[in-house]
Design a protein around this motif. Sequence first.
Motif, mmCIF file in Angstrom:
data_model
loop_
_atom_site.group_PDB
_atom_site.id
_atom_site.type_symbol
_atom_site.label_atom_id
_atom_site.label_comp_id
_atom_site.label_asym_id
_atom_site.label_seq_id
_atom_site.Cartn_x
_atom_site.Cartn_y
_atom_site.Cartn_z
ATOM 1 N N GLU A 31 0.834 -1.212 0.000
ATOM 2 C CA GLU A 31 0.000 0.000 0.000
ATOM 3 C C GLU A 31 0.866 1.259 0.000
ATOM 4 O O GLU A 31 0.586 2.212 -0.717
ATOM 5 C CB GLU A 31 -0.940 0.008 1.220
ATOM 6 N N ARG A 32 1.930 1.271 0.807
ATOM 7 C CA ARG A 32 2.827 2.431 0.827
ATOM 8 C C ARG A 32 3.495 2.632 -0.526
ATOM 9 O O ARG A 32 3.631 3.760 -0.999
ATOM 10 C CB ARG A 32 3.890 2.264 1.918
ATOM 11 N N ALA A 33 3.900 1.544 -1.147
ATOM 12 C CA ALA A 33 4.550 1.655 -2.460
ATOM 13 C C ALA A 33 3.573 2.191 -3.496
ATOM 14 O O ALA A 33 3.917 3.063 -4.303
ATOM 15 C CB ALA A 33 5.094 0.298 -2.893
ATOM 16 N N LEU A 34 2.350 1.686 -3.497
ATOM 17 C CA LEU A 34 1.355 2.173 -4.456
ATOM 18 C C LEU A 34 1.020 3.638 -4.199
ATOM 19 O O LEU A 34 0.894 4.430 -5.130
ATOM 20 C CB LEU A 34 0.094 1.305 -4.395
ATOM 21 N N ASP A 35 0.880 4.007 -2.914
ATOM 22 C CA ASP A 35 0.581 5.403 -2.594
ATOM 23 C C ASP A 35 1.715 6.324 -3.014
ATOM 24 O O ASP A 35 1.488 7.447 -3.454
ATOM 25 C CB ASP A 35 0.309 5.559 -1.092
ATOM 26 N N HIS A 36 2.948 5.838 -2.899
ATOM 27 C CA HIS A 36 4.102 6.660 -3.290
ATOM 28 C C HIS A 36 4.028 7.027 -4.776
ATOM 29 O O HIS A 36 4.323 8.161 -5.159
ATOM 30 C CB HIS A 36 5.395 5.903 -2.996
ATOM 31 N N TYR A 37 3.632 6.077 -5.617
ATOM 32 C CA TYR A 37 3.603 6.325 -7.061
ATOM 33 C C TYR A 37 2.263 6.856 -7.555
ATOM 34 O O TYR A 37 2.213 7.635 -8.503
ATOM 35 C CB TYR A 37 3.974 5.054 -7.829
ATOM 36 N N LEU A 38 1.171 6.430 -6.936
ATOM 37 C CA LEU A 38 -0.138 6.811 -7.443
ATOM 38 C C LEU A 38 -0.739 8.010 -6.725
ATOM 39 O O LEU A 38 -1.642 8.649 -7.242
ATOM 40 C CB LEU A 38 -1.096 5.623 -7.357
ATOM 41 N N LYS A 39 -0.252 8.315 -5.530
ATOM 42 C CA LYS A 39 -0.760 9.459 -4.783
ATOM 43 C C LYS A 39 0.413 10.308 -4.311
ATOM 44 O O LYS A 39 0.754 10.320 -3.127
ATOM 45 C CB LYS A 39 -1.560 8.985 -3.561
ATOM 46 N N PRO A 40 1.074 11.018 -5.248
ATOM 47 C CA PRO A 40 2.221 11.834 -4.828
ATOM 48 C C PRO A 40 1.754 12.959 -3.914
ATOM 49 O O PRO A 40 0.594 13.370 -3.958
ATOM 50 C CB PRO A 40 2.776 12.380 -6.149
ATOM 51 N N PRO A 41 2.641 13.475 -3.057
ATOM 52 C CA PRO A 41 2.247 14.575 -2.172
ATOM 53 C C PRO A 41 1.855 15.804 -2.982
ATOM 54 O O PRO A 41 2.394 16.054 -4.052
ATOM 55 C CB PRO A 41 3.501 14.838 -1.330
ATOM 56 N N LYS A 42 0.896 16.541 -2.446
ATOM 57 C CA LYS A 42 0.404 17.711 -3.174
ATOM 58 C C LYS A 42 1.460 18.811 -3.238
ATOM 59 O O LYS A 42 1.567 19.521 -4.206
ATOM 60 C CB LYS A 42 -0.868 18.226 -2.528
#
Length: 120
Positions: A31-42
């Motif tokens: 989940e962290r890996a997917l969030d890193h690539y799919l939900k970059p920080p604003k």
Amino acid sequence: MFKITPNPPETDDDVSPYESIDSKKLHDAAERALDHYLKPPKEPTAARKPSRMFIVAPDMDTESLLAHACESLASASVMLSDFANLLENPHRNTMLGIQQNIMLGELAVNRALDNIDPQN
């Protein structure tokens, strides 16, 4: 001909993928890996700083920048034309196509110059 295939093994309906601690850790890491690539920080964490090795002086006026770009494009066009004359087809056609794109860029820069300082 029919191939005999076994039925899938019977399992309990309440089996959880988080049954073991390792599978929970693996799921959290995924989940962290997917969030890193799919939900970059604003907001970016660090501001991008371009290299200052080659920089155009920030106080240059637009007309001078466009004039320099036009001269660079014209030089590139002449160099490609000379180089294309040394080649045979199909490489010659490729070079002439690139030269044509450069000439179109030169025309666009010339038009921008005309728009900045129209000739009377």
